[in-house]
Design an enzyme around this catalytic site. Structure first.
Site, PDB file in Angstrom:
ATOM      1  N   ASP A 119      47.185  32.984  26.268  1.00 43.53           N
ATOM      2  CA  ASP A 119      47.565  34.425  26.489  1.00 43.53           C
ATOM      3  C   ASP A 119      48.524  35.038  25.608  1.00 43.53           C
ATOM      4  O   ASP A 119      49.199  35.943  25.881  1.00 43.53           O
ATOM      5  CB  ASP A 119      47.925  34.697  27.792  1.00 43.53           C
ATOM      6  CG  ASP A 119      47.063  34.434  28.840  1.00 43.53           C
ATOM      7  OD1 ASP A 119      45.992  34.383  28.541  1.00 43.53           O
ATOM      8  OD2 ASP A 119      47.424  33.872  30.098  1.00 43.53           O
TER       9      ASP A 119
ATOM     10  N   HIS B 253      42.742  39.418  29.702  1.00 39.74           N
ATOM     11  CA  HIS B 253      43.590  38.902  30.502  1.00 39.74           C
ATOM     12  C   HIS B 253      44.176  40.114  31.284  1.00 39.74           C
ATOM     13  O   HIS B 253      44.738  41.108  30.792  1.00 39.74           O
ATOM     14  CB  HIS B 253      44.827  38.089  29.815  1.00 39.74           C
ATOM     15  CG  HIS B 253      45.827  37.749  30.700  1.00 39.74           C
ATOM     16  ND1 HIS B 253      45.771  36.548  31.320  1.00 39.74           N
ATOM     17  CD2 HIS B 253      46.979  38.312  30.859  1.00 39.74           C
ATOM     18  CE1 HIS B 253      46.848  36.451  32.091  1.00 39.74           C
ATOM     19  NE2 HIS B 253      47.788  37.502  31.974  1.00 39.74           N
TER      20      HIS B 253
ATOM     21  N   ASN C 222      39.523  37.200  24.500  1.00 38.02           N
ATOM     22  CA  ASN C 222      39.781  36.950  25.993  1.00 38.02           C
ATOM     23  C   ASN C 222      40.255  38.252  26.505  1.00 38.02           C
ATOM     24  O   ASN C 222      40.815  38.941  25.871  1.00 38.02           O
ATOM     25  CB  ASN C 222      40.834  36.169  26.023  1.00 38.02           C
ATOM     26  CG  ASN C 222      41.083  35.594  27.877  1.00 38.02           C
ATOM     27  OD1 ASN C 222      40.059  35.597  28.501  1.00 38.02           O
ATOM     28  ND2 ASN C 222      42.427  35.645  27.895  1.00 38.02           N
TER      29      ASN C 222
ATOM     30  N   SER D 167      44.485  43.392  29.319  1.00 39.47           N
ATOM     31  CA  SER D 167      44.570  43.315  27.756  1.00 39.47           C
ATOM     32  C   SER D 167      43.330  42.496  27.352  1.00 39.47           C
ATOM     33  O   SER D 167      42.896  41.497  27.838  1.00 39.47           O
ATOM     34  CB  SER D 167      45.860  42.663  27.352  1.00 39.47           C
ATOM     35  OG  SER D 167      47.000  43.200  27.838  1.00 39.47           O
TER      36      SER D 167
HETATM   37  N1  NHR Z   1      43.102  28.730  25.607  1.00 43.32           N
HETATM   38  C1  NHR Z   1      43.923  28.931  24.659  1.00 43.32           C
HETATM   39  N2  NHR Z   1      44.032  27.875  23.923  1.00 43.32           N
HETATM   40  N3  NHR Z   1      44.414  30.272  24.574  1.00 43.32           N
HETATM   41  C2  NHR Z   1      44.254  31.265  25.251  1.00 43.32           C
HETATM   42  O1  NHR Z   1      44.905  32.326  25.096  1.00 43.32           O
HETATM   43  C3  NHR Z   1      43.535  31.160  26.584  1.00 43.32           C
HETATM   44  C4  NHR Z   1      42.751  29.661  26.656  1.00 43.32           C
HETATM   45  C5  NHR Z   1      41.979  29.539  27.556  1.00 43.32           C
HETATM   46  C6  NHR Z   1      41.713  30.550  28.522  1.00 43.32           C
HETATM   47  C7  NHR Z   1      42.170  32.661  29.593  1.00 43.32           C
HETATM   48  C8  NHR Z   1      43.439  32.771  30.196  1.00 43.32           C
HETATM   49  C9  NHR Z   1      43.470  34.144  31.120  1.00 43.32           C
HETATM   50  O2  NHR Z   1      42.942  35.066  30.601  1.00 43.32           O
HETATM   51  C10 NHR Z   1      42.312  31.695  28.519  1.00 43.32           C
HETATM   52  C11 NHR Z   1      43.321  32.139  27.349  1.00 43.32           C
HETATM   53  C12 NHR Z   1      43.096  29.755  32.561  1.00 43.32           C
HETATM   54  C13 NHR Z   1      44.564  29.220  32.724  1.00 43.32           C
HETATM   55  C14 NHR Z   1      44.891  28.078  33.432  1.00 43.32           C
HETATM   56  O3  NHR Z   1      46.069  27.926  33.782  1.00 43.32           O
HETATM   57  C15 NHR Z   1      45.509  30.080  32.104  1.00 43.32           C
HETATM   58  C16 NHR Z   1      45.085  31.171  31.296  1.00 43.32           C
HETATM   59  C17 NHR Z   1      43.776  31.621  31.286  1.00 43.32           C
HETATM   60  C18 NHR Z   1      42.781  30.798  31.848  1.00 43.32           C
HETATM   61  N4  NHR Z   1      44.049  27.387  33.840  1.00 43.32           N
HETATM   62  C19 NHR Z   1      44.235  26.081  34.510  1.00 43.32           C
HETATM   63  C20 NHR Z   1      43.927  24.809  33.675  1.00 43.32           C
HETATM   64  O4  NHR Z   1      44.628  23.716  33.701  1.00 43.32           O
HETATM   65  C21 NHR Z   1      43.008  25.897  35.668  1.00 43.32           C
HETATM   66  C22 NHR Z   1      43.226  26.921  36.559  1.00 43.32           C
HETATM   67  C23 NHR Z   1      42.098  27.032  37.789  1.00 43.32           C
HETATM   68  O5  NHR Z   1      41.359  26.019  37.626  1.00 43.32           O
HETATM   69  O6  NHR Z   1      42.512  27.409  38.741  1.00 43.32           O
HETATM   70  O7  NHR Z   1      42.990  24.948  32.890  1.00 43.32           O
HETATM   71  O8  NHR Z   1      44.562  34.154  31.950  1.00 43.32           O
HETATM   72  C1  GAR Z   2      38.857  39.409  35.184  1.00 43.87           C
HETATM   73  O1  GAR Z   2      39.512  40.272  35.800  1.00 43.87           O
HETATM   74  C2  GAR Z   2      39.643  38.778  33.977  1.00 43.87           C
HETATM   75  O2  GAR Z   2      40.755  39.608  33.538  1.00 43.87           O
HETATM   76  C3  GAR Z   2      40.189  37.710  34.847  1.00 43.87           C
HETATM   77  O3  GAR Z   2      39.357  37.041  35.946  1.00 43.87           O
HETATM   78  C4  GAR Z   2      38.484  37.995  35.957  1.00 43.87           C
HETATM   79  C5  GAR Z   2      37.003  37.700  35.947  1.00 43.87           C
HETATM   80  O4  GAR Z   2      36.250  38.382  36.465  1.00 43.87           O
HETATM   81  N1  GAR Z   2      40.734  36.459  33.960  1.00 43.87           N
HETATM   82  C6  GAR Z   2      41.565  35.680  34.494  1.00 43.87           C
HETATM   83  O5  GAR Z   2      42.258  35.710  35.117  1.00 43.87           O
HETATM   84  C7  GAR Z   2      41.982  34.452  33.292  1.00 43.87           C
HETATM   85  N2  GAR Z   2      42.657  33.686  33.758  1.00 43.87           N
HETATM   86  P1  GAR Z   2      34.636  38.521  36.559  1.00 43.87           P
HETATM   87  O6  GAR Z   2      34.197  36.953  36.521  1.00 43.87           O
HETATM   88  O7  GAR Z   2      34.175  39.084  37.370  1.00 43.87           O
HETATM   89  O8  GAR Z   2      34.261  38.901  34.915  1.00 43.87           O
END
Ligand code: NHR
Ligand code: GAR
Length: 221
Positions: A148, A112, A110, A139
């Site tokens: 994350d 982040h 991922n 990262s």
């Molecule tokens: N899943 C796991 N188990 N572990 C990780 O490290 C993950 C993951 C799924 C996605 C990306 C992550 C980021 O880069 C990621 C890492 C979505 C949320 C979130 O709160 C948080 C972190 C990340 C992606 N999502 C809400 C949910 O309830 C919905 C938010 C929305 O739809 O706007 O899934 O930051």
């Molecule tokens: C990226 O900047 C990534 O780091 C972030 O969303 C953007 C996606 O852009 N990820 C998150 O915030 C996950 N929670 P993209 O669709 O243009 O690649």
């Protein structure tokens, strides 16, 4: 002739990181073959990017009433059909359940937008500005159950200027991601990178900290 690593890319939105990967793969800078692009949003622009590059795009929306386990079961089935050697989360906005993550542990990355372990979760640019931080960044980490919280492989670090806003930080961070993410995927494809007992190994050495490069260095790379 070296072999190409099959990868699947998971997206929710615009897919600029997907585009960086498509471009790098397209001109031979990245030895991967994108076998599927899976989006949880039917209108994600990244699906158009995939189509333009002739890569199969799939939509898996959470239908009414589908819970996380049900969704992730369906996602797991889709991934198994694609059979990638690596799953790349690129702006995928759904949290993945423990079972699915465990099935792909060590084979799922991922990106982040923060200097982990700082600022996990959402809205990182805004939160970093509100906190008055001097630096920000992005990262790439192995995905584990802990959101994350998986071992961090590489970081791009930038200094926040007085004129920076959420929008400028987003643009600066994304420009760095577009260099860093393909580079990390290349390490994995070249068998230089792996996760072992919850740690990152690069070229056979356990990293005590991520590979950290500043903005200028990543942009020059
Ligand atoms: N899943 C796991 N188990 N572990 C990780 O490290 C993950 C993951 C799924 C996605 C990306 C992550 C980021 O880069 C990621 C890492 C979505 C949320 C979130 O709160 C948080 C972190 C990340 C992606 N999502 C809400 C949910 O309830 C919905 C938010 C929305 O739809 O706007 O899934 O930051
Ligand atoms: C990226 O900047 C990534 O780091 C972030 O969303 C953007 C996606 O852009 N990820 C998150 O915030 C996950 N929670 P993209 O669709 O243009 O690649």
């Amino acid at each position: 002739m070296s072999t190409l690593l099959p990868i699947s890319v998971l997206i929710s939105g615009s897919g600029t990181n997907l585009q960086a990967i498509l471009d790098a793969a397209g001109d031979g800078r990245l030895p991967v073959r994108i076998v599927s692009v899976i989006s949880d949003q039917a209108d994600a622009y990244g699906l158009t990017r995939a189509a333009k590059s002739g890569v199969p795009g799939m939509v898996l929306e959470a239908a009414g009433g589908m819970n996380r386990e049900g969704y992730d079961q369906a996602l797991g089935t889709l991934l198994e059909k694609s059979n990638p050697g690596l799953v790349v989360l690129a702006g995928f906005m759904r949290i993945l359940s423990a079972g699915l993550v465990r099935d792909w542990e060590g084979r799922m990355l991922n990106v982040h937008p923060s200097l982990l372990p700082g600022y996990r979760g959402l809205h990182t640019h805004r939160r970093v500005l509100e906190a008055g931080e001097s630096h920000h960044g992005t990262s790439v980490h192995f995905v584990t159950e802990e959101l994350d919280g998986g071992p961090v492989i590489a970081q791009a670090k930038l200094r926040i200027g007085p004129g920076d806003t959420e929008q400028t930080l987003n643009a600066r961070v994304q420009a760095l991601e577009h260099r860093m993410y393909p580079a990390v995927i290349r390490w994995f494809a070249q068998d230089r990178l792996r996760m072992a007992d919850g740690h990152v190994e690069l070229d056979g050495t356990r990293l005590r900290e991520p590979v950290i490069r500043d903005e200028e260095t990543w942009l020059r790379s």
